[in-house]
Design a protein around this motif. Structure first.
Motif: not given
Ligand code: GLY
Length: 452
Positions: A228, A307, A310, A312
């Motif tokens: 990221d 979770r 985001d 990813e």
């Protein structure tokens, strides 16, 4: 007659609680299933991606659990998938499961692996998972002890972590957000005053990556590793954001990792799942997201999330070749194992389109944006975008859409993503450098230097 007709033709409903482009990617992966599920999608905005895929879409406050439960009771889904951190940390999975609706998301006690930084570190310490930096958790302001720990154990380079969810803004790093020990201690004291606890730890030097795994109690199966890019502007400059873009490689590793780095990260995810089971007495069912850093002598844990990442999720879900619905069912039924999880050996590059002034983003809110069409190898996943009655797409203040290029090489995937991003019309921007050879090579060189 039974409302679903013969049991073989039973319509399968899935409840998806979602908030961003990650939710669109989850919805699309579920829709690809040969079970043709009807998606009941709940999200805070009129997300055009969810609207197009959903049988029923409600734009609503997803933290209003009474309203979510009411819809769940009406729809009686086969299972629920909860995308974002806040409803997971708030215990939505516990409430849905009390109603007999199994969830792909951990219960509240297990989700502390993300929502409490102290719980995560203490769990690792207690269960002998020794891949963490030196840390101290404080429940009361003790400036003297903090000062000693920061200057002594941390050598003056440190990180201060708010002990609860704070929309990605709870972590402050010396040299980046904090410019003196005193400033760091003041922030630590603020954290204690606000949420009751703070974690201070040594700052690690290396290259970060994400390794997400499907977890079902002690069974854990990994997804491709992803990198990221948190900083707002090119060259990794500017303020931190929720993530401006990501890439993954056809071999499911990353160019700066050794095979043993990746194996170590996989092992740690398994150890964490097992430790959570022991600690909480309940299996962790959902996505276990390890945020790692490759350092001079191996791999350390930066943080855990409960979770999908985001952005990813936008890298891994388009190349998931297993039937995602069956994969989720197997996690619920207890038959899950690594054989359920298959990913295509493709490279992916995701670049987030954001309002020009993001991470502030307020200036362009409500302005129109026009996207090119999604293709087989260039996908658009909508995030903070609302679809008006007229069909116009209007910017919210946050990340608008993740554009994902897929190809047999990183170069090919990057070119596809870059071309599509440059075709978006409106007051938006993106990071052109994500996934480029130049930036990836910088990470490789940094690791080489660190380990030489
Ligand atoms: N990509 C960072 C996160 O999802 O937390």
């Amino acid at each position: 007659m039974h409302p679903y007709g013969c049991c073989y033709n039973r319509i399968m409903k899935i409840l998806l609680v979602s908030s961003s482009a990650r939710g669109h990617a989850i919805a699309e992966a579920l829709s690809r299933s040969h079970h043709n599920p009807q998606l009941i999608c709940l999200s805070p905005n009129k997300n055009p991606g969810l609207i197009a895929l959903a049988h029923r879409h409600e734009a609503m406050d997803i933290m209003n659990f009474d309203a979510v439960l009411k819809i769940a009771k009406e729809e009686q889904p086969e299972f629920a998938f909860i995308g974002p951190d806040d409803p997971i940390a708030g215990g939505l999975a516990d409430l849905l499961e009390e109603q007999g609706i199994p969830c792909i998301a951990p219960r509240k006690s297990l989700a502390r692996i993300e929502s409490s930084k102290a719980f995560a570190r203490e769990l690792m310490q207690k269960h002998g998972i020794n891949s963490y930096p030196k840390f101290m958790a404080y429940q009361r302001a003790d400036a003297k002890s903090m000062d000693r720990f920061i200057r002594g154990d941390c050598g003056g380079e440190f990180v201060v972590k708010y002990d609860a969810l704070k929309g990605g803004k709870g972590v402050k790093v010396s040299g980046e957000h904090i410019h003196s020990v005193e400033e760091g201690i003041r922030y630590a004291e603020e954290c204690i005053a606000e949420c009751g606890k703070v974690v201070i730890e040594e700052k690690l030097i290396g290259v970060e990556f994400s390794l997400m795994s499907f977890a079902s109690g002690t069974e854990v199966a990994d997804m491709p590793a992803v990198q990221d890019h948190k900083r707002a502007y090119e060259g990794d400059t500017g303020p931190n954001t929720g993530g401006m873009g990501t890439y993954s490689c056809p071999d499911h590793s990353l160019p700066f990792l050794t095979p043993s780095d990746l194996e170590e990260a996989k092992k740690i995810n398994r150890q964490i799942a097992a430790a959570l089971l022991k600690e909480c007495g309940h299996p962790y069912r959902g996505i276990l997201y390890g945020g790692f850093i490759a350092v001079r002598d191996g791999v350390r844990v930066i943080e855990y999330n409960a979770r999908f990442g985001d952005p990813e999720a936008l890298n891994v879900l388009p190349i998931l070749s297993s039937d995602f619905v069956e994969l989720c069912q197997s996690m619920i039924e207890g038959t899950f194992n690594e054989n359920f999880v298959r990913f295509a050996h493709q490279a992916t590059v995701c670049k987030y389109i954001t309002p020009k002034s993001y991470p502030d983003g307020k200036m362009e809110k409500g302005q129109e944006v026009i996207f090119p069409k999604s293709t087989e190898t260039g996908r658009i996943y909508y995030g903070d975008i609302s679809q008006e009655g007229s069909g116009k797409l209007l910017l919210g203040g946050s990340r608008s859409s993740g554009i994902v290029g897929m190809g047999s090489s990183l170069e090919e995937a990057e070119k596809i993503a870059q071309k599509m991003c440059s075709e978006v019309k409106g007051p938006v921007r993106f990071r052109a450098d994500i996934g480029t050879e130049e930036l990836v090579q910088q990470r490789v060189e940094m690791m080489k230097k660190l380990r030489s």
